[in-house]
Write a protein that holds these residues in place. Structure first.
Motif, short mmCIF file in Angstrom:
data_model
loop_
_atom_site.label_atom_id
_atom_site.label_comp_id
_atom_site.label_asym_id
_atom_site.label_seq_id
_atom_site.Cartn_x
_atom_site.Cartn_y
_atom_site.Cartn_z
N TYR A 14 -5.29 -3.02 -9.98
CA TYR A 14 -5.07 -1.57 -10.04
C TYR A 14 -3.68 -1.18 -9.55
O TYR A 14 -3.11 -0.21 -10.03
CB TYR A 14 -6.14 -0.83 -9.23
N SER A 54 -6.77 1.82 0.02
CA SER A 54 -6.62 2.39 -1.32
C SER A 54 -7.12 1.44 -2.41
O SER A 54 -7.24 1.85 -3.57
CB SER A 54 -5.15 2.75 -1.59
N PRO A 56 -9.59 -0.05 -4.70
CA PRO A 56 -10.94 0.39 -5.11
C PRO A 56 -11.99 -0.72 -5.13
O PRO A 56 -13.18 -0.42 -5.17
CB PRO A 56 -10.71 0.96 -6.51
#
Length: 65
Positions: A14, A54, A56
């Motif tokens: 990500y 942060s 996920p």
């Protein structure tokens, strides 16, 4: 000194961590996170913790020790 740990099997690329701390995290050619450095200096702890949180998929952690 605390250090960073990456579970490369969990990473899905990500890049949130890179956005938060590009001096610490990078994405390799396979879009899996790599570490530019593993140490977590006291003055950078909050910023690096935010980058870790942060993620996920929870592929990052800070190991105190």
């Amino acid at each position: 000194m605390p250090t960073l740990n990456v579970d490369r099997a969990l990473c899905e690329g990500y890049g949130n961590c890179v956005f938060q701390a590009d001096d610490v995290f990078d994405l390799g050619a396979d879009d899996i996170v790599t570490l530019r450095r593993a140490d977590v200096p006291p003055g950078d702890r909050t910023r690096i913790e935010e980058a870790v949180l942060s993620c996920p998929v929870g592929a990052l952690s800070i190991v105190d020790g």
